[in-house]
Design an enzyme around this catalytic site. Structure first.
Site, PDB file in Angstrom:
ATOM      1  N   SER A  35       0.385   7.744 -12.820  1.00  0.00           N
ATOM      2  CA  SER A  35       0.755   6.727 -13.872  1.00  0.00           C
ATOM      3  C   SER A  35      -0.116   5.606 -14.294  1.00  0.00           C
ATOM      4  CB  SER A  35       2.073   6.260 -13.304  1.00  0.00           C
ATOM      5  OG  SER A  35       2.077   5.390 -12.043  1.00  0.00           O
ATOM      6  N   ASP A 343       6.313  -3.493 -14.087  1.00  0.00           N
ATOM      7  CA  ASP A 343       7.873  -3.248 -14.064  1.00  0.00           C
ATOM      8  C   ASP A 343       8.515  -3.168 -12.364  1.00  0.00           C
ATOM      9  OD1 ASP A 343       6.096  -1.265 -13.843  1.00  0.00           O
ATOM     10  OD2 ASP A 343       7.009   0.425 -14.811  1.00  0.00           O
ATOM     11  N   HIS A 346       4.213  -0.579 -11.957  1.00  0.00           N
ATOM     12  CA  HIS A 346       2.992  -0.677 -12.425  1.00  0.00           C
ATOM     13  C   HIS A 346       2.962  -2.086 -12.671  1.00  0.00           C
ATOM     14  CE1 HIS A 346       5.350   2.844 -12.979  1.00  0.00           C
ATOM     15  NE2 HIS A 346       4.235   3.580 -12.660  1.00  0.00           N
TER      16      HIS A 346
END
Length: 387
Positions: A35, A343, A346
């Protein structure tokens, strides 16, 4: 006299054409990872976008003004690297293949195989240890298989493919973080997860070696971030023992020690591969210290918060595993650029921009690369410099 001058110019043009990639001017970018590098693969591979948090606002709000599948409010490190080279943003592999199957072929300058939640080791490694991957069954090996299946589309013969890869920049991640995130979040002890590290490093090393044997000559291999500073880890391992914390950053020491252990073994593996392939340029990207400089001196970089997430479900670090960023009961800060964590897992675009600057302009790569292409004089590098 004129003919001599023309001959000299011809020689210069020939040298530039033959060795342009040595000076950092590449023709293509190939990205693998999770990610931290995914530009939209997970949302395209998922049967339904409803359970993919990056498919809804506020993801993407800062730069794109809509969700793109990136797990941030804006651009990622791979985006800043592409921009600095004068390249467009890398399209996700799943999107490229869909366009190709629809006969919408177009010239592309790169492909991104990274998938959020992906691991370096095969999913079977974790399953044997009772660990589930809640996001995807994609591993680094899967991404490499996709790349090899796509390679004949990008180049037509083994010789042309070696030349193609020799003039491409390969970004190997970040990958490996989820190999630890999943077991830690599912209650595995630090001692057990520590025992996984050699297998994770081996998987990354095998992928690097295979890419070099296919013809890749320049690879950037990022290390792990200081996970002890992550809002999610700080919430999961919240402890009343003050000795567990770094008083200057608020980060958990033993988790950062774990990340450094991974990074140490990764650098040793890179050194081993360099000895086998001395012609290859393998660059270690020190994400850990590029981020740690900011955790240690946040105000110097314009941050008001580093270990509290901008977007989350509340609590001391604004992170709750059952209230994801973007869900109705979550909250989001007014100025993401003043936050380092987006978040809880990340980072914000501003954080990724500074990490990219630390890689591109130094000193957080081994060896130092101080720019990858002559296009560094353009607007993108100016943007990186204006900090």
């Amino acid at each position: 006299m004129a003919s001599s001058s023309n001959c000299f110019i011809c020689i210069i043009i020939f040298l530039i054409a033959s060795f342009g990639h040595v000076f950092g001017c590449y023709e293509f970018i190939i990205s693998f990872g999770d990610s931290l590098a995914d530009t939209g693969n997970l949302i395209r591979l998922s049967r339904s976008n409803n359970h993919v948090t990056s498919a809804v606002l506020p993801y993407g709000e800062t730069f794109f003004h809509h969700p793109t599948g990136r797990f941030s409010d804006g651009r990622l490190v791979i985006d800043f690297i592409a921009e600095s080279m004068g390249f467009p943003f890398l399209p996700p592999y799943a999107g490229v293949m869909k366009n190709m199957s629809s006969s919408k072929n177009s010239i592309i300058k790169g492909v991104n195989f990274a998938v959020a939640g992906a691991t370096a080791v095969d999913i079977s490694f974790l399953e044997k240890r009772g660990i589930k991957n809640p996001a995807t069954n994609v591993s680094l090996g899967t991404q490499l298989d996709w790349f090899k299946q796509m390679l004949p589309i990008l180049c037509k013969s083994p010789t042309s493919c070696r030349k193609f890869l020799g003039n491409a920049l390969v970004l190997m991640g970040e990958i490996g973080g989820n190999d630890y995130n999943h077991p830690f979040s599912q209650g595995k002890s630090g001692e057990e997860v520590n025992s996984y590290v050699p297998a994770v490093i081996s998987a990354i090393g095998l992928a690097i070696n295979e890419l070099i044997e296919l013809g890749a000559q320049t690879l950037i291999v990022p290390g792990n971030l200081p996970i002890g500073c992550s809002s999610s880890y700080l919430t999961t391992f919240k402890d009343s023992n003050k000795n567990d914390y770094d008083t200057s950053t608020g980060c958990i020491n033993w988790l950062n020690d774990f990340a450094e252990y991974h990074n140490q073994l990764l650098q040793e593996e890179i050194h081993r591969i360099r000895e086998i392939h001395p012609h290859a340029n393998i660059i270690y990207a020190d994400y850990y210290n590029a981020a740690m400089q900011i955790y240690k001196s946040p105000k110097a970089f314009g941050f008001t918060s580093t270990i509290v997430a901008c977007c989350g479900g509340g609590g001391p670090y604004n992170f709750k595993s059952n209230i994801k960023c973007g869900s109705p009961s979550s909250n989001v800060c007014e100025n993401p650029s003043s936050y380092f964590s987006w978040d809880g897992v990340h980072l914000t675009e501003e954080a990724y921009k500074l990490i990219a600057k630390g890689l591109l302009q130094g000193p957080y790569t081994i060896p130092h690369m101080n720019g990858l292409c002559n296009s560094f004089d353009g607007l993108s590098i100016k943007e990186l410099s204006d900090q």
